[in-house]
Design an enzyme around this catalytic site. Structure first.
Site, PDB file in Angstrom:
ATOM      1  N   SER A 175      29.915  54.220  29.047  1.00  0.00           N
ATOM      2  CA  SER A 175      29.646  53.508  27.787  1.00  0.00           C
ATOM      3  C   SER A 175      30.078  52.054  27.780  1.00  0.00           C
ATOM      4  O   SER A 175      29.794  51.336  26.808  1.00  0.00           O
ATOM      5  CB  SER A 175      30.316  54.237  26.618  1.00  0.00           C
ATOM      6  OG  SER A 175      29.596  55.399  26.288  1.00  0.00           O
ATOM      7  N   LYS A 231      27.579  49.441  26.851  1.00  0.00           N
ATOM      8  CA  LYS A 231      27.298  49.014  25.480  1.00  0.00           C
ATOM      9  C   LYS A 231      27.777  47.594  25.190  1.00  0.00           C
ATOM     10  O   LYS A 231      27.381  46.996  24.181  1.00  0.00           O
ATOM     11  CB  LYS A 231      27.905  50.003  24.496  1.00  0.00           C
ATOM     12  CG  LYS A 231      27.314  51.409  24.569  1.00  0.00           C
ATOM     13  CD  LYS A 231      27.953  52.338  23.551  1.00  0.00           C
ATOM     14  CE  LYS A 231      27.276  53.707  23.534  1.00  0.00           C
ATOM     15  NZ  LYS A 231      27.728  54.609  24.590  1.00  0.00           N
ATOM     16  N   SER A 288      31.058  54.347  19.577  1.00  0.00           N
ATOM     17  CA  SER A 288      30.333  54.340  20.858  1.00  0.00           C
ATOM     18  C   SER A 288      29.099  55.234  20.799  1.00  0.00           C
ATOM     19  O   SER A 288      28.819  56.027  21.700  1.00  0.00           O
ATOM     20  CB  SER A 288      31.258  54.790  21.996  1.00  0.00           C
ATOM     21  OG  SER A 288      30.667  54.564  23.261  1.00  0.00           O
TER      22      SER A 288
END
Length: 388
Positions: free
Chosen positions: A63, A66, A123
């Site tokens: 993640s 991101k 997230s």
């Protein structure tokens, strides 16, 4: 015979001494090892690398991906291509993202701000796809923008395949590349508010609404002094990852840890890297963009002088205790001739350490000056002669 024995004794002593030195160096390195597959510490102001471990190895980032998704969204906001109040219709595809999500439903409408909170704090994978489709029309086109932006930032070991970091063959980046995009995201104050929010909530659903509690995945923002971001990540392949930033006074550092064996270790190792930066270095502000560094006389211009500044903010990173050995010298041209464009070079700023030049940067015009007409020049001459 005695000379040969003496020579052997000297060589043996040198060999033992060399081995001792090697062991000392290894011991010093082991004292500052990071329990992760890759790690880096950089000074956010100067991009100076202060610690490195496999920093250019291409690895799955989970993640942490991101960060780039948020960066493109913030740049679109800054360019007024989108606004925080824009309403996004959630697609079937976005709603079916696995992993961490807001549990958005197909056809549901959410604002850009709500989706950004979901990404920055929880997230959320579905929010990433929804924003990507809104900005570019499809996730595929948005991912292309992600890769284009990565190239612009010098991220040479990065290939994005999606917007959220879910496992996909060939979706990789490096600790160094993550540090570069993290530094870029830190420039945007709005996203920093969300990244530093510990808890919030978003109402989701269409037929049956529910309130989703958002809890920040980055525990450092509560436990580490000066922590102000950025992003966690985890998949079974990537292991536990973190890009962490912290600021104290003029000092801002970014620590990236990839492939840590556990979540507590990624936080403790990131804190260790940041501790090293704050304990050993100081970032000194040399000059700020827009700050006047003095005036330069302009010949044959509508204005008789112009102010000067630097092209970008200038900082120097020094080891603690060495601040007094640094000096800066501002060298401006005596006079220049119009026309002058804003940004034209009109001098230099020179930084020295212990009398040795370590950095040089351009000083530029802070404004434009057009060439004056003959009547203006004659008028000045007349006023000069008459004292008026």
């Amino acid at each position: 015979m005695k000379n040969k024995l003496k020579f052997k004794y000297i060589m043996s002593s040198l060999l033992i001494f060399s081995i001792m030195c090697i062991n000392i160096n290894i011991a010093e390195a082991q004292l500052f090892d990071v329990d992760a597959r890759a790690a880096i510490l950089i000074d956010a102001s100067t991009r100076t690398v202060l610690y490195e471990k496999n920093i250019h190895e291409a690895l799955p980032p989970a993640s942490i991906t991101k960060i780039m998704t948020m960066l493109l969204a913030m740049e679109a906001l800054e360019e007024e291509k989108i606004s925080l109040d824009d309403q996004v219709v959630v697609s079937e595809r976005a709603s079916k993202m696995g992993g961490t999500q807001l549990y958005l439903e197909p056809g549901e409408i959410k604002t850009i701000e709500e989706l950004m909170k979901g990404i920055a704090i929880r997230s959320s994978n579905d929010a990433c796809v929804a924003i990507a489709e809104f900005i570019s029309g499809s996730e595929e086109l948005f991912v292309q923008k992600m890769n284009d932006r990565a190239k612009e930032l010098g991220m040479e070991n990065t290939t994005f395949k999606n917007t959220n970091g879910l496992p996909e063959e060939g979706h990789v980046t490096s600790a160094y590349d993550i540090a570069l995009m993290s530094k870029e995201l830190l420039k945007h104050e709005t996203v920093m508010v969300w990244l530093n929010t510990w808890m919030d909530e978003v109402v989701v659903g269409t037929k049956k609404q529910s309130t989703q509690q958002l809890v920040n995945t980055n525990k450092l923002i509560r436990s580490y002094k000066g922590a102000n971001g950025l992003k966690t990540g985890y998949t079974s392949e990537a292991k536990h990852c973190l890009s962490a930033s912290a600021t104290r006074g003029n000092n801002s550092f970014i620590a990236v840890v990839l492939g840590a064996p556990t979540s507590p270790i990624r936080f403790s190792e990131s804190a260790k890297l940041l501790d090293y930066g704050f304990a050993n270095y100081n970032t000194i502000e040399i000059a700020k963009k827009g700050e006047s560094l003095g005036n330069v006389t302009v010949d044959k211009g509508k204005n008789s002088s112009i102010s000067s500044t630097v092209e970008d903010d200038i900082y120097m990173l020094v080891k603690k205790g060495e601040e007094q050995s640094m000096e800066k010298e501002i060298v401006l041209k005596d006079n220049i001739y119009a026309p002058i464009k804003k940004g034209d070079k009109i001098g230099e700023i020179i930084i020295t350490m212990d009398g040795k030049e370590v950095k040089k940067a351009n000083i530029v015009s802070n404004e434009s000056v057009e060439r004056s007409s003959i009547f203006t020049i004659m008028g000045r001459m007349f006023r000069g002669m008459t004292g008026h």
